[in-house]
Structures are given as C-alpha cells and as structure tokens.
Write an enzyme that holds these catalytic residues in place. Structure first.
Site, PDB file in Angstrom:
ATOM      1  N   TYR A  99     119.872  60.422  40.659  1.00 13.05           N
ATOM      2  CA  TYR A  99     119.652  61.190  39.072  1.00 13.05           C
ATOM      3  C   TYR A  99     118.801  62.303  39.128  1.00 13.05           C
ATOM      4  O   TYR A  99     119.194  63.542  38.746  1.00 13.05           O
ATOM      5  CB  TYR A  99     119.059  60.049  38.046  1.00 13.05           C
ATOM      6  CG  TYR A  99     118.592  60.709  36.959  1.00 13.05           C
ATOM      7  CD1 TYR A  99     119.499  61.379  36.053  1.00 13.05           C
ATOM      8  CD2 TYR A  99     117.238  60.866  36.566  1.00 13.05           C
ATOM      9  CE1 TYR A  99     119.045  61.744  34.761  1.00 13.05           C
ATOM     10  CE2 TYR A  99     116.523  61.542  35.435  1.00 13.05           C
ATOM     11  CZ  TYR A  99     117.556  61.947  34.504  1.00 13.05           C
ATOM     12  OH  TYR A  99     117.115  62.495  33.442  1.00 13.05           O
TER      13      TYR A  99
HETATM   14  N1  LIG Z   1     114.921  59.898  27.701  1.00 11.96           N
HETATM   15  C1  LIG Z   1     114.080  60.240  28.339  1.00 11.96           C
HETATM   16  O1  LIG Z   1     112.892  59.743  28.667  1.00 11.96           O
HETATM   17  C2  LIG Z   1     114.427  61.500  29.324  1.00 11.96           C
HETATM   18  C3  LIG Z   1     113.441  61.949  30.152  1.00 11.96           C
HETATM   19  C4  LIG Z   1     113.951  62.864  30.981  1.00 11.96           C
HETATM   20  C5  LIG Z   1     115.148  63.816  30.514  1.00 11.96           C
HETATM   21  N2  LIG Z   1     115.779  63.173  29.757  1.00 11.96           N
HETATM   22  C6  LIG Z   1     117.220  63.740  29.447  1.00 11.96           C
HETATM   23  O2  LIG Z   1     117.458  64.223  28.214  1.00 11.96           O
HETATM   24  C7  LIG Z   1     118.636  64.014  27.587  1.00 11.96           C
HETATM   25  C8  LIG Z   1     118.859  62.961  26.620  1.00 11.96           C
HETATM   26  O3  LIG Z   1     118.396  61.780  27.071  1.00 11.96           O
HETATM   27  P1  LIG Z   1     118.446  60.574  26.117  1.00 11.96           P
HETATM   28  O4  LIG Z   1     117.481  59.696  26.599  1.00 11.96           O
HETATM   29  O5  LIG Z   1     118.783  60.844  24.816  1.00 11.96           O
HETATM   30  O6  LIG Z   1     119.992  60.061  26.772  1.00 11.96           O
HETATM   31  P2  LIG Z   1     121.150  59.086  26.023  1.00 11.96           P
HETATM   32  O7  LIG Z   1     122.005  58.456  26.817  1.00 11.96           O
HETATM   33  O8  LIG Z   1     120.838  58.595  24.807  1.00 11.96           O
HETATM   34  O9  LIG Z   1     122.095  60.567  25.458  1.00 11.96           O
HETATM   35  C9  LIG Z   1     123.099  61.220  26.074  1.00 11.96           C
HETATM   36  C10 LIG Z   1     124.160  61.411  25.371  1.00 11.96           C
HETATM   37  O10 LIG Z   1     125.101  62.273  25.755  1.00 11.96           O
HETATM   38  C11 LIG Z   1     126.317  61.688  25.835  1.00 11.96           C
HETATM   39  N3  LIG Z   1     127.424  62.316  27.045  1.00 11.96           N
HETATM   40  C12 LIG Z   1     127.212  61.854  28.050  1.00 11.96           C
HETATM   41  N4  LIG Z   1     128.207  62.556  29.035  1.00 11.96           N
HETATM   42  C13 LIG Z   1     129.035  63.351  28.159  1.00 11.96           C
HETATM   43  C14 LIG Z   1     129.903  64.397  28.624  1.00 11.96           C
HETATM   44  N5  LIG Z   1     130.548  64.415  29.590  1.00 11.96           N
HETATM   45  N6  LIG Z   1     130.391  64.992  27.184  1.00 11.96           N
HETATM   46  C15 LIG Z   1     129.697  64.817  25.914  1.00 11.96           C
HETATM   47  N7  LIG Z   1     128.714  63.786  25.767  1.00 11.96           N
HETATM   48  C16 LIG Z   1     128.415  63.191  26.876  1.00 11.96           C
HETATM   49  C17 LIG Z   1     126.352  60.388  25.870  1.00 11.96           C
HETATM   50  O11 LIG Z   1     127.508  59.693  25.069  1.00 11.96           O
HETATM   51  C18 LIG Z   1     124.995  60.243  25.041  1.00 11.96           C
HETATM   52  O12 LIG Z   1     125.130  59.795  23.563  1.00 11.96           O
HETATM   53  C19 LIG Z   1     119.694  63.596  29.020  1.00 11.96           C
HETATM   54  O13 LIG Z   1     119.998  64.872  29.712  1.00 11.96           O
HETATM   55  C20 LIG Z   1     118.320  63.020  29.892  1.00 11.96           C
HETATM   56  O14 LIG Z   1     118.502  63.102  31.224  1.00 11.96           O
HETATM   57  C21 LIG Z   1     115.663  62.171  29.047  1.00 11.96           C
END
Ligand SMILES: NC(=O)c1ccc[n+]([C@@H]2O[C@H](COP(=O)([O-])OP(=O)(O)OC[C@H]3O[C@@H](n4cnc5c(N)ncnc54)[C@H](O)[C@@H]3O)[C@@H](O)[C@H]2O)c1
Length: 336
Positions: free
Chosen positions: A151
């Site tokens: 990841y």
């Molecule tokens: N939550 C955390 O603590 C955290 C920490 C660091 C980074 N991030 C990053 O922040 C972003 C959001 O994280 P989150 O926790 O809200 O995740 P999440 O899984 O709740 O949201 C991600 C969304 O992306 C959509 N998605 C995935 N592949 C897709 C595609 N090919 N086309 C269109 N939509 C697509 C999914 O359906 C989902 O709704 C991510 O990039 C994640 O890596 C999150």
C-alpha cells in the site's frame, strides 16, 4: 468554484463533499462504490452525498472510464483509491496498483490533456505510510521515504506521478494524511473495530502490543486542511503533512475510548500487521506556514464524536448496525 471530489462515497471524501457543498461550491462527486472493499457502506454514503445541495454525483471508475468530465474543474480533490496496509499484502495489492496508481495516472493524464489555462489544480491524498516508522522526531516532508508495505509503495508511486505532472506544469499538491478517524470511519480501521467490539461487549481486537503510536487526526481537521489546500496557490508537486502534532499510543487511545463509552473492555491481542509503522508522527510546520492549519481536535473529544455516530447507526430502524459484509479481518465489526 467548480470542484471535483473523487472517492466521494468514502469516509474522508464524503466529509469533503459536505464541506464544499456547505460553502456553496458547485461539486461533482465521483466514485465507483463497487470498488470499495465495503460496497454496501459506500453505496449508502453515496446516496447521502448525491442528495446534498449543489452536488452532482457521477459513478465513474477512474481506472477504466473516460475522465473528461472529471478534469473539467477548477480544483480536483483526488481521494479515491484502495486504502489499508493489511490487505495490500494479499489480493489487495493488485487492487491498490489499479485503484491508486493506475487511477491516479489516468486522472493526471486527463488533467494534463486540457488546454494549459484550463487545467485544474489537483489535490491528491497521500499517506503517512510513505515515511515508514518515524524516529526520534516528527517526520518532515523532505525526509527520505521508506515505504514498508505494498500500500505504501503504491502511495509513493502516486507521489512520483504527481511530481512528474508538476514538472509538466500541472499544479499538484500531495496531502499526507495521518490515521484519520471520526464519524463514518472505514470498518477496517482501528477505532471503528474497537468501538463496535466494545458496544457489543466483545474483547477489542488489537494488532500487536498496543504500544504503537499514531498522529491520530480527526476527519474535520483533515477536511479543514484539504479545503485550505484547495483554496491556496501552492508550489506545484509539494507534499504537506496533515496530521495531529501529538502522537498517542494505541493503548492510551483505547483508555480514552472505553472511558467515553463508560465500559471496561478486554483486549484480544492479534499478530502485528507486516508493514504497519511502529510510530507515525507528523511535523506540522509546513501545514502551518502554507495553509495556516493545525489540527485542533483533541483525541477524547474526537472519539466522543465518533462514538456518537456508532450509537446513531445502531439506533436506526432495521439496524444499519445489522451484521456487516465480511471483508478480510474486519469480520468482527458492524457496518458503519
Ligand atoms: N483514512 C485514513 O486514515 C487515511 C490515511 C492516509 C491516507 N488516506 C487516503 O485517503 C483517501 C481516502 O481514504 P478513505 O479512508 O476515505 O477511504 P475509503 O475507502 O472510505 O474511500 C475511498 C473511495 O474511493 C472509491 N474508489 C476506489 N477505487 C475507485 C476507482 N477506481 N474509481 C472511482 N472510485 C474509486 C471507493 O469506492 C471509496 O468510496 C485514500 O486515497 C487513502 O489512501 C486515508
């Protein structure tokens, strides 16, 4: 301002859409809820997002579909992707490559394909995991990157692509989010699993010995940083830490969480996850200087907010808190 938010059916993305919509912006919300590891949760959030004033919701798979409408914006906030260290060691690895790397490459290409004066600024979600474990001081943005899981590698690749696009004149900004929590937190994430277990009266499943520390950051602080980045003209390709300045050990966080719930909870130790950082710790100097931002929500207050949400879910008729879809090791939690 015309704003596109990708990942709008997700945890962070849905809050970001709420905030842009509340501020009166025209929002195109983009997601492919079937790509979420918990599609039922994403579809429910998606319906809610689509009903917001000023929001148009478009189901677009960024890794497969035409992205012309996505690039036609003043600002694109790109939050779509496959998060999570644990699953990325298995089948999630190919998904992370597709939905993080390929999707971002296609999105950037589409934005770069627009006439120079009509290219959007692109704010991209990266992660504290690009640093690996923090040492004796907080991680600064110019520290060497040391990803320790597939990841994290996918996020480093996303950052490299954003850097290349910036060299070609696209105004990209990387926001390195640190352990985000709050209402609508993903079911695979620690506080979600702990809260649901405690509310069920089950032992709390803790990976490792609980001594790992994290810059836990409340989602409303993350939203504030993201909106600030969308409003500023920042140096192209720059990375900015979006994390709470004070790290907290997982065991201490559990103490706060059970204190808010008013319960005593047993802990069930599980094997530590490979590639999970021992310590994350955000240096927040750059965010303060460039965005005028620091995280202001303390962990006790933020956890109370998240737990109120878990309780609301359980109170819904038909129990949205009914048994969850089974996803990897999150089988112990209810849908959220
Ligand atoms: N939550 C955390 O603590 C955290 C920490 C660091 C980074 N991030 C990053 O922040 C972003 C959001 O994280 P989150 O926790 O809200 O995740 P999440 O899984 O709740 O949201 C991600 C969304 O992306 C959509 N998605 C995935 N592949 C897709 C595609 N090919 N086309 C269109 N939509 C697509 C999914 O359906 C989902 O709704 C991510 O990039 C994640 O890596 C999150």
């Amino acid at each position: 301002m015309r704003v596109v938010v990708t990942g709008a059916a997700g945890f962070i993305g849905s809050h970001v859409v709420d905030a842009f919509s509340a501020a009166g912006h025209e929002v195109l919300a983009v997601d492919a809820p079937g790509r979420s590891p918990t599609p039922d949760v994403a579809r429910r959030t998606w319906a809610r997002v689509a009903a917001r004033p000023g929001v148009v919701a478009a189901e677009i798979d960024l890794a497969a579909h035409d992205l012309g409408t996505v690039a036609a914006a003043d600002v694109v906030v790109h939050l779509a992707g496959r998060p999570g260290v644990r699953d990325s060691w298995g089948a999630g690895r190919a998904v992370a490559e597709r939905d993080n790397v390929l999707a971002t490459r296609r999105l950037l290409a589409s934005c770069m394909g627009r006439p120079a004066r009509r290219r959007p600024r692109v704010i991209i979600a990266s992660s504290s995991s690009v640093y690996g474990s923090a040492g004796r001081r907080p991680n600064r943005e110019d520290d060497p990157l040391s990803p320790a899981s597939p990841y994290a590698v996918s996020k480093v690749e996303v950052e490299r692509l954003a850097g290349l696009a910036a060299r070609d004149g696209l105004r990209t900004v990387l926001l390195r989010y640190f352990s985000v929590y709050g209402p609508r937190q993903r079911p695979d994430m620690a506080f979600h699993r702990f809260a649901e277990a405690a509310l069920d009266g089950r032992p709390l499943p803790v990976f490792g010995d609980g001594r790992r520390t994290r810059s836990f950051t409340h989602v409303q602080d993350v939203v504030a940083a993201t909106l600030a980045a969308a409003a500023e003209e920042l140096p192209p390709g720059i990375a900015v830490n979006v994390g709470h300045a004070e790290p907290v050990a997982v065991t201490d966080a559990i103490g706060l969480l059970t204190g808010v719930l008013g319960v005593r909870a047993e802990i069930r130790r599980e094997a530590p996850v490979a590639g999970d950082a021992e310590r994350t710790w955000a240096d927040t100097g750059r965010a303060r200087r460039l965005l005028g931002w620091t995280a202001t929500t303390g962990l006790a207050e933020g956890l109370a907010d998240q737990i109120a949400w878990h309780r609301e879910l359980r109170a819904l008729p038909g129990g949205v808190g009914g048994r969850p879809p089974q996803t990897g090791r999150s089988e112990e939690v209810r849908v959220g």
